[in-house]
Design an enzyme around this catalytic site. Structure first.
Site, PDB file in Angstrom:
ATOM      1  N   GLU A   1      -4.711  -6.278   4.592  1.00  0.00           N
ATOM      2  CA  GLU A   1      -4.173  -5.470   5.702  1.00  0.00           C
ATOM      3  C   GLU A   1      -4.858  -5.746   7.035  1.00  0.00           C
ATOM      4  O   GLU A   1      -4.207  -5.787   8.081  1.00  0.00           O
ATOM      5  CB  GLU A   1      -4.257  -3.974   5.358  1.00  0.00           C
ATOM      6  CG  GLU A   1      -3.221  -3.526   4.324  1.00  0.00           C
ATOM      7  CD  GLU A   1      -3.579  -3.882   2.895  1.00  0.00           C
ATOM      8  OE1 GLU A   1      -4.723  -4.340   2.667  1.00  0.00           O
ATOM      9  OE2 GLU A   1      -2.737  -3.716   1.997  1.00  0.00           O
TER      10      GLU A   1
ATOM     11  N   HIS B   1      -1.611   7.682  -1.267  1.00  0.00           N
ATOM     12  CA  HIS B   1      -0.306   7.082  -0.971  1.00  0.00           C
ATOM     13  C   HIS B   1       0.654   8.089  -0.349  1.00  0.00           C
ATOM     14  O   HIS B   1       1.870   7.937  -0.474  1.00  0.00           O
ATOM     15  CB  HIS B   1       0.354   6.550  -2.247  1.00  0.00           C
ATOM     16  CG  HIS B   1      -0.211   5.278  -2.774  1.00  0.00           C
ATOM     17  ND1 HIS B   1      -1.432   5.199  -3.378  1.00  0.00           N
ATOM     18  CD2 HIS B   1       0.288   4.013  -2.788  1.00  0.00           C
ATOM     19  CE1 HIS B   1      -1.657   3.949  -3.760  1.00  0.00           C
ATOM     20  NE2 HIS B   1      -0.640   3.208  -3.411  1.00  0.00           N
TER      21      HIS B   1
HETATM   22  C1  LIG Z   1      -4.841  -1.719   0.158  1.00  0.00           C
HETATM   23  C2  LIG Z   1      -3.578  -1.734  -0.607  1.00  0.00           C
HETATM   24  N1  LIG Z   1      -2.617  -2.590  -0.262  1.00  0.00           N
HETATM   25  C3  LIG Z   1      -1.451  -2.603  -0.940  1.00  0.00           C
HETATM   26  C4  LIG Z   1      -1.230  -1.739  -1.983  1.00  0.00           C
HETATM   27  C5  LIG Z   1       0.116  -1.717  -2.705  1.00  0.00           C
HETATM   28  N2  LIG Z   1      -0.056  -2.369  -3.981  1.00  0.00           N
HETATM   29  C6  LIG Z   1      -0.395  -1.672  -5.076  1.00  0.00           C
HETATM   30  S1  LIG Z   1      -0.704  -2.651  -6.378  1.00  0.00           S
HETATM   31  C7  LIG Z   1      -0.334  -4.028  -5.483  1.00  0.00           C
HETATM   32  C8  LIG Z   1      -0.444  -5.373  -6.120  1.00  0.00           C
HETATM   33  C9  LIG Z   1      -1.842  -5.610  -6.563  1.00  0.00           C
HETATM   34  O1  LIG Z   1      -1.954  -6.858  -7.140  1.00  0.00           O
HETATM   35  P1  LIG Z   1      -3.171  -7.199  -8.076  1.00  0.00           P
HETATM   36  O2  LIG Z   1      -4.446  -6.912  -7.350  1.00  0.00           O
HETATM   37  O3  LIG Z   1      -2.989  -8.584  -8.554  1.00  0.00           O
HETATM   38  O4  LIG Z   1      -3.092  -6.161  -9.268  1.00  0.00           O
HETATM   39  P2  LIG Z   1      -1.917  -5.982 -10.331  1.00  0.00           P
HETATM   40  O5  LIG Z   1      -0.958  -5.005  -9.777  1.00  0.00           O
HETATM   41  O6  LIG Z   1      -1.307  -7.319 -10.558  1.00  0.00           O
HETATM   42  O7  LIG Z   1      -2.583  -5.445 -11.547  1.00  0.00           O
HETATM   43  C10 LIG Z   1       0.002  -3.715  -4.186  1.00  0.00           C
HETATM   44  C11 LIG Z   1       0.374  -4.676  -3.131  1.00  0.00           C
HETATM   45  C12 LIG Z   1      -2.269  -0.854  -2.294  1.00  0.00           C
HETATM   46  N3  LIG Z   1      -2.130   0.044  -3.277  1.00  0.00           N
HETATM   47  N4  LIG Z   1      -3.431  -0.888  -1.614  1.00  0.00           N
END
Ligand SMILES: Cc1ncc(C[n+]2csc(CCOP(=O)(O)OP(=O)(O)O)c2C)c(N)n1
Ligand SMILES: Cc1ncc(C[n+]2csc(CCOP(=O)(O)OP(=O)(O)O)c2C)c(N)n1
Ligand SMILES: [Mg+2]
Ligand SMILES: [Mg+2]
Lengths: 340, 338, 340, 338
Positions: free
Chosen positions: A72, A141
């Site tokens: 971000e 959220h």
């Molecule tokens: C700071 C932040 N940015 C974006 C999100 C929205 N978001 C939640 S999970 C996710 C994907 C995360 O990917 P990863 O770290 O690979 O974990 P996974 O979901 O694959 O277990 C996103 C973009 C968030 N919760 N927090």
């Protein structure tokens, strides 16, 4: 901007959702101006976490609808860099809560660069921020953080409540030579309303009087403007004639519209979802209390804001934490009948 | 890990990682993996039936990394988890009943219904919380490590995060600090190939998250995240090094989430074939197959474990449903401690 | 906590600077409680960017006075992690402007963890934030961002204006089981005042009436409390009897003290350095305007806040951007004489 | 860089990095290095005499990295600078007179007196600004790179930052994005051994910042930052790669700041000996010595360049002092563009 073609006549009845209206604004801006591009997490093939960007990647390609890594701060900074070198970035922060990671670039850079450089640069960027509670997404959220940005000179902050305004204000924001933050309430995305076709603008900095009334003024912002309008209908049935103002713009605030209304109704209530203390209601109340409209007030100014609590997960508690229509009704009755 | 006394673990031709886990421990491993799977299947069903609101992120297919990475932990060790954290939570010993209660927003949930899926914590059990912020737990883990060191405790902290999280600035700052201060932390990346819809190949230019360990002069290990004994072996070694003052390790478990990112995912960014291909690498069935191949467990014994897990989950769900709701009067309770 | 020993008697005349008072509080807390440690950028051998930590590293060693890499988000998170596992971290953010990099950990984690976990954890951490303008450090090193945090349930926010309060409130903050942010104005660091020896506490959440008066109430925070007190002296010479309240605590705000004063003086002015719009003055004004103290008001509530501008480098502009003593005087005269 | 036509640059036994810089270019290089040094000495003196308020961060001793890294740039290329940015600014072609005017808070300073030392920008000259936030320019550079690519411009962006900045999350996020999108960016780390008082050896566990390039599959180059021809050669290669679509490079210039971090620095964290030792490696004198050794310039010719620079600085200072102050009525001008 909008001309009265056949399409416009047809569009007089056209309904879109809030999300569709935003998408349409993005498409219009991108079509009209090569410099406009959309980027953020999952705005591409996923279509955005709330489906706002939808199929735009298929229409404009991956060079103009750009999926970013989960970074971000970095993407906010990238928006700044693109903006000061001739582009018009529209950045989506997936949930507005994550803007906490991007404050440095938005507040220290985007908001200040023009001034710090003595007027030698412009920062025409838009940041879209889905916010608000009501989806059971809990404390990290569901926040409504718009008040923070209304405190920052150099930024503009808007919060449209209808599909019509979402489209028209976003188009204004993209055209604006300054950084504009647009807070979009997640619960509004699926709400429907009349949206004209083509390019039209709703100005930044102007509130809208949604209902005229004589007994009290209720200023609501974002989804609270919707709840307030609904409450006003019921109040009318009870004989209370509320003037309803949809704030729409938090920086700058349309003081004149609010003050004129207060001079008429003599009673003011402000409804907002953000935490009550230091929320946008504080500013509106203070603006009126320090102006000559103060002399017209017949009762204390009422603020109906979010509870002093992180947003709870439990749905009953979650609802209890932010103003609901019943709360607006109850508070308006107290204020109008003088027993506040 | 009583491999010395347990003869069944010494069957010939077992790879050392498998042999290192004795039968009693293995029963616990299997129980937990089944609990996680069945917990999430039940949660999903409840969600589909509208009994749970909000959103949830299922780790179905990733059970081996959760259970494997925590196998060497003691009760008093810490974990920090993610938005996709049910597995970590169960692996660290949480009760499914109180987890379900949390999902249902009940007063006797782990967070008294205030946190929900994305914030389940079991502080007494050493789980310092799931986190709704991608990468949010990483800097917190640094402080936990500082705390362990300052209090001269014989503990380690395991912090889970995803491949996507490794592109957050928080990742960089946390790994750097952990390294310069030689903190007892296991950075466990569950690389399930996607950050939401973003293929890791589009989100970073290196093939492995573990390749980034070099930037912190930290050991970086890639392991098959669907291979429980392999994960457990790598984590055990890292935990031992951490306890001995050798500092942190970055462990990357290559795995896959079989479900969508969350309930709103239409899986537009990946193919059915890819999902099917990974389904065939199910970490539970794979482990079971290896165990029966080596005649450590009979299929019947395995079935008994699985059925017991299912029964446990069924009872947990009933418990949760029957639990009391919070009193709305308590809305602002626990905002501050006195 | 302070007992009347000989030392205390001697201390009745002892003067320290604001910076020394903070250092003394840190030393007392670290001596009394092993769990307390100080960390941040250059707090060690450098002694802190403003010399606040001074020689503490030599007294307590590098394990308890810890220099960190330049990683504001990371160190804020580290404070959270240490706090929830039994330590009592005191974190220095070198300039409060850099807290923009640490908002995520402070707002999404520190402030919410206890609530999100259903009360199962405590986050006893202190964040020290040197802020404010007046040193020619320009737009990215001069902000007063405290209002943001006053909007966040789960946090406490304080802003002592004297060496005495700086020490006593910091000791309260370190003892507090919640995250406390202490905003220290850079121009105050070298100001001197009486500071008792030993451990004593100034409570969080209590304003201080610095001067009693009948004609108007002026609430000032941080350095504005100092400027307001000075202005009140001059006002007295002109026959205007101002009641001066030093706010000290921004979350929670001591509404009762302010309201009681307004009921007495019937006129309220709030002076603060942060940007006027959405600054702390908005909340104080709104609190009064929605309370029954409203009925006692004889004039609009005046807010004297920072100008709507990033802090300029040029010293004349810099001064013009925030309230100075003359501005307070002029505004107070207008308010007291009814021509506001 | 007219090395082909300039015979003096072809003297025997020169290392290629030196030979690559013809005499005319070299005169410009020397002029700029002297301008930087003398600009900062004059600024320091003005500050000491109370003529300038605020703070300032001097780059005395680091002139080679600023001038070397920008030598291959065209006017329309971009730089992004730091709190220690006077050198970058002059290197990119800014006028010392308007820089001084900015220091004195004057209306005809680069930022009309609003920015001061920490925010000097010369947008028309391609300098997108110093930055008061450590690491603040790094993500901005990514956007500049995106802009260049989207507009299909034949430009590059050079973003300067310090060793300390490389521990900010912004560093990580920016380098990752620049790499996956193959943006035309030179990440130039001026590693002067300290982030304020923090020795790099205490702040990170790797010996070189450039070692971190691996995490982004980006070329990472360490160069003697006090050796102008070496810096210029490395930067030229990186700029060529960037223009050719080859993506970003991380260049680490090992250098040293001879002055304190800022005016409040008591140098408690380093020894006099260390400072003296680095003083003997002055990038200006070193280059001059090499040039005279190869008989490319006479000592007299060099002296002429230096004296001209001094005269330019003196005149610039006079200009600034005589410049008008801003009108306080304009306080809120330029907060917004219309
Ligand atoms: C700071 C932040 N940015 C974006 C999100 C929205 N978001 C939640 S999970 C996710 C994907 C995360 O990917 P990863 O770290 O690979 O974990 P996974 O979901 O694959 O277990 C996103 C973009 C968030 N919760 N927090
Ligand atoms: C985000 C942020 N944190 C801290 C500071 C305070 N600060 C200014 S310069 C500096 C040291 C920077 O070190 P480095 O990046 O190595 O650059 P150098 O000063 O050595 O040129 C610090 C800590 C700042 N300006 N911004
Ligand atoms: Mg992932
Ligand atoms: Mg440095």
């Amino acid at each position: 901007m909008s001309t009265l073609t056949e399409a416009a006549v047809e569009s007089a009845v056209r309904e879109l959702t809030y999300a569709e209206a935003i998408r349409e604004a993005l498409a219009i801006a991108m079509e009209a101006d090569e410099r406009v591009f959309l980027f953020g997490e999952d705005v591409g093939v996923y279509g955005g976490a709330f489906g706002v960007s939808g199929d735009l990647v298929h229409r404009f390609g991956t060079e103009r609808v750009i999926d970013t890594p989960i970074s971000e701060l970095g993407i906010a900074g990238a928006a700044v860099g693109a903006a000061i070198t001739g582009m018009k970035p529209v950045l989506e922060i997936q949930f507005s809560d994550f803007v906490t990671l991007a404050m440095e670039q938005i507040v220290n850079q985007a908001a200040k660069i023009r001034f710090m450089f003595g007027g030698k640069a412009k920062v025409p960027m838009v940041v879209r921020l889905p916010g608000g509670s009501g989806t059971g997404a809990a404390a990290q959220h569901s926040q409504s953080l718009e008040a923070w940005f209304a405190h920052v000179p150099g930024l503009k902050v808007i919060q449209p409540s209808s599909p019509h305004d979402a489209k028209g204000m976003l188009l204004s924001a993209i055209d604006d030579p300054n950084p504009v933050l647009i807070f979009e309430h997640k619960l509004l995305y699926k709400t429907k309303g009349h949206v004209p076709e083509g390019d039209y603008r709703v100005p930044i900095g102007k509130a809208a009087v949604r209902r005229e009334g004589r007994d009290l003024t209720i200023v609501g912002s974002s989804i609270m403007a919707v709840r307030t309008a609904a409450a006003a209908q019921k109040l009318a049935e009870e004989g209370i004639d509320a003037e309803v103002i949809d704030l729409r713009s938090l920086r700058p605030i349309d003081f004149d519209t609010i003050a004129a209304s207060v001079r008429k109704t003599h009673r003011l209530m402000v409804v907002y979802e953000g935490v009550k203390t230091m929320g946008i209601g504080a500013e509106i109340s203070a603006m009126i209390a320090e102006s000559d409209a103060f002399d017209f007030l017949d009762a204390p100014i009422v603020r109906l804001g979010g509870a002093e609590v992180p947003l709870p997960y439990n749905p009953v508690l979650e609802k209890a934490a932010v103003p609901q229509e019943e709360d607006i009704l109850a508070a308006a009755r107290r204020l109008a009948r003088g027993d506040a | 890990m009583k491999a010395d006394t347990d003869t069944s673990a010494r069957r010939p031709n077992q790879r050392p990682e498998l042999a290192a886990i004795d039968d009693e421990t293995m029963r616990g491993v299997l129980r937990k993996m089944h609990l996680i799977r069945k917990f999430e299947e039940a949660a999903e069903a409840s969600y589909m039936r509208g009994l749970i609101h909000g959103t949830m992120h299922l780790s179905i297919g990733q059970e081996a990394s959760a259970v494997g990475a925590t196998l060497a932990l003691m009760d008093e060790d810490y974990i920090l988890s993610t938005h996709r954290g049910h597995g970590h939570c169960i692996a660290k010993g949480a009760e499914p009943a109180r987890m379900f209660a949390e999902f249902f927003g009940k007063e006797n949930g782990y967070c008294r219904g205030r946190g929900g899926s994305m914030h389940i914590a079991d502080v007494d059990g050493g789980n310092l919380g799931a986190n709704g912020i991608v990468g949010g737990g990483l800097p917190i883990a640094v402080g936990v490590g500082m705390s362990i060191k300052a209090q001269k405790l014989d503990r380690v902290a395991v912090v889970f995060f995803g491949d996507g999280a490794s592109n957050e600035g928080a990742f960089h700052e946390a790994l750097n600090m952990a390294s310069i201060w030689k903190l007892p932390i296991l950075f466990v990346c569950e690389n399930n190939k996607y950050g939401m819809s973003m293929d890791i190949g589009r989100a970073m230019a290196v093939p492995n998250v573990a390749d980034r360990a070099v930037a912190y002069a930290m050991p970086g290990v890639v392991v098959d995240g669907n291979d429980l004994p392999a994960v457990a072996a790598v984590a055990r070694e890292a935990a031992e090094r951490a306890r001995a003052g050798g500092g942190p390790t970055l462990i990357e478990c290559k795995t896959y989430r079989l479900r969508g990112h969350s309930k709103s995912d239409r899986n537009l960014y990946r193919t059915k074939e890819e999902i099917e291909e990974w389904r065939s690498r199910c970490p539970i069935r794979r482990l079971e197959a290896e165990l029966t191949a080596h005649e450590r467990f009979t299929p019947e014994a395995l079935m008994t474990i699985e059925e017991a897990a299912q029964a446990e989950i069924d009872a947990a769900l009933d418990f949760a449903k029957a639990s009391p709701d919070p009193d709305p009067k308590d809305l602002t309770r626990d905002v501050y401690a006195d």
